[in-house]
Design a protein around this motif. Structure first.
Motif, PDB file in Angstrom:
ATOM      1  N   ARG A  62       0.857  -1.198   0.000  1.00  0.00           N
ATOM      2  CA  ARG A  62       0.000   0.000   0.000  1.00  0.00           C
ATOM      3  C   ARG A  62       0.886   1.238   0.000  1.00  0.00           C
ATOM      4  N   ASP A  79      -1.472  -9.869  -9.652  1.00  0.00           N
ATOM      5  CA  ASP A  79      -2.086  -9.251  -8.482  1.00  0.00           C
ATOM      6  C   ASP A  79      -3.598  -9.431  -8.520  1.00  0.00           C
ATOM      7  N   ASN A  80      -4.252  -9.041  -7.453  1.00  0.00           N
ATOM      8  CA  ASN A  80      -5.700  -9.247  -7.351  1.00  0.00           C
ATOM      9  C   ASN A  80      -6.504  -8.039  -7.817  1.00  0.00           C
ATOM     10  N   HIS A  81      -5.861  -7.175  -8.622  1.00  0.00           N
ATOM     11  CA  HIS A  81      -6.584  -6.077  -9.273  1.00  0.00           C
ATOM     12  C   HIS A  81      -6.463  -6.166 -10.786  1.00  0.00           C
ATOM     13  N   LEU A 101      -3.110  -3.788  -2.501  1.00  0.00           N
ATOM     14  CA  LEU A 101      -3.290  -4.974  -3.345  1.00  0.00           C
ATOM     15  C   LEU A 101      -2.495  -6.129  -2.776  1.00  0.00           C
ATOM     16  N   HIS A 103      -0.089  -9.310  -4.290  1.00  0.00           N
ATOM     17  CA  HIS A 103       0.530  -9.813  -5.510  1.00  0.00           C
ATOM     18  C   HIS A 103       1.515 -10.923  -5.191  1.00  0.00           C
ATOM     19  N   PRO A 135      -6.960   3.871  -6.618  1.00  0.00           N
ATOM     20  CA  PRO A 135      -7.017   2.450  -7.010  1.00  0.00           C
ATOM     21  C   PRO A 135      -5.693   1.973  -7.619  1.00  0.00           C
ATOM     22  N   PRO A 136      -5.300   0.711  -7.365  1.00  0.00           N
ATOM     23  CA  PRO A 136      -4.070   0.161  -7.931  1.00  0.00           C
ATOM     24  C   PRO A 136      -4.121   0.083  -9.464  1.00  0.00           C
ATOM     25  N   SER A 137      -2.933   0.027 -10.073  1.00  0.00           N
ATOM     26  CA  SER A 137      -2.840  -0.116 -11.525  1.00  0.00           C
ATOM     27  C   SER A 137      -1.529  -0.799 -11.877  1.00  0.00           C
ATOM     28  N   TYR A 138      -1.406  -1.216 -13.158  1.00  0.00           N
ATOM     29  CA  TYR A 138      -0.250  -2.000 -13.592  1.00  0.00           C
ATOM     30  C   TYR A 138       0.204  -1.541 -14.978  1.00  0.00           C
ATOM     31  N   GLY A 280      -8.331  -8.144   0.194  1.00  0.00           N
ATOM     32  CA  GLY A 280      -8.879  -9.154  -0.703  1.00  0.00           C
ATOM     33  C   GLY A 280      -8.082 -10.444  -0.667  1.00  0.00           C
TER      34      GLY A 280
END
Length: 284
Positions: A62, A79-81, A101, A103, A135-138, A280
């Motif tokens: 985080r 990861d879970n997003h 997230l 991962h 929110p997470p991103s990749y 999550g």
């Protein structure tokens, strides 16, 4: 004008899981952070025997971005997003953990099955306070997507992130910074530029460099003074390095475990949220 060297930091061995050990020059007992650059981990070349089984199982993050540059072999991320990727040598990925997230990462199943070399660098890039709960991103950038700053005549420089001499790196950052991967042949001299006031670092992955009259050896991290705008390096042997320069994030840093926040209370909240299952799940 040339930047002066503030610190020469030797990487030390650090165990990050029961089975995984890395080289860590940052943070260091003599110099903690150069925010936005919080952590530098180097998995130096390892030989994976065929039939091995290893993985860094799902864990939380985080408040920052783990950025991985693959040096040898193949690595995976999931990861879970919705973020996932397989990195080959020269590829790089930027995982923005944001509000949180889970991962998993490590050598690919193919590399574990067949064996081979494995090496990478992972950076932890801080996020400003106003973005830590986004929110997470990749992002994934292949080697051939990274603009060449120099190529040929003993130099190879690839721009992974940020702007440099009119070029734009493919991995987008939240605050102004530059990440460059470089290779030099023996005797080659290379100029590097940085904005005055930025934190500027150079990590020597392999080889030997001469900088400001100082002999720099593999696995040393150089921290430069913030004033002035130029580095001049000369390679004594075949050398690989990572060049980092970024605008300071002038905010308090609280870093513990897998979290980078602004206060110890926010760290405690992240730990509590993870224990409560608010990050999550990830079955991988």
């Amino acid at each position: 004008m040339l930047k002066k060297i503030l610190h020469i930091l030797d990487a030390r061995s650090k165990r990050i899981t029961e089975t995984e050990t890395v080289l860590q020059p940052l943070p260091h007992r003599d110099f903690r952070f150069a925010s936005p650059f919080i952590v530098l981990h180097h998995i130096a070349e390892q030989k994976i025997t065929p039939g091995s089984a290893r993985r860094i199982h799902p864990h939380p993050h985080r408040g920052f971005s783990p950025v991985t540059i693959m040096l040898q072999g193949e690595g995976f991320h999931k990861d879970n997003h919705g973020g996932s990727g397989v990195l080959k040598p020269g590829d790089a990925q930027w995982i923005f953990a944001g509000s949180g997230l889970l991962h998993s990462e490590g050598p690919t199943e193919e590399l574990l099955k067949n064996g081979g070399s494995y090496a990478l660098i992972q950076l932890w890039i801080n996020s400003p306070a106003n973005l830590k709960n986004e929110p997470p991103s990749y992002q994934l950038a292949r080697k051939n997507e990274q603009p060449l700053i120099a190529s040929g005549d003993g130099s190879l420089l690839r721009l992974i992130s940020g702007q440099y001499e009119g070029l734009n790196g493919p991995l987008k950052s939240q605050t102004p910074l530059t990440i460059i991967y470089g290779e030099l042949t023996p005797g080659k001299q290379q100029q590097l530029l940085a904005k005055p006031g930025y934190w500027t670092l150079l990590y020597l992955i392999s080889g030997s460099l001469l900088i400001s009259g100082e002999q720099i050896q593999a696995h040393q991290l150089i921290v430069f003074e913030q004033p002035n705008d130029e580095l001049l390096i000369r390679s004594c042997t075949d050398s690989q390095f990572l060049y980092l320069s970024g605008e300071p994030i002038e905010e308090p840093v609280a870093a513990a475990g897998n979290f980078v926040m602004n206060t110890t209370q926010e760290i405690k909240q992240a730990e509590a949220d993870y224990k409560a299952g608010k990050f999550g799940t990830l079955d991988f």
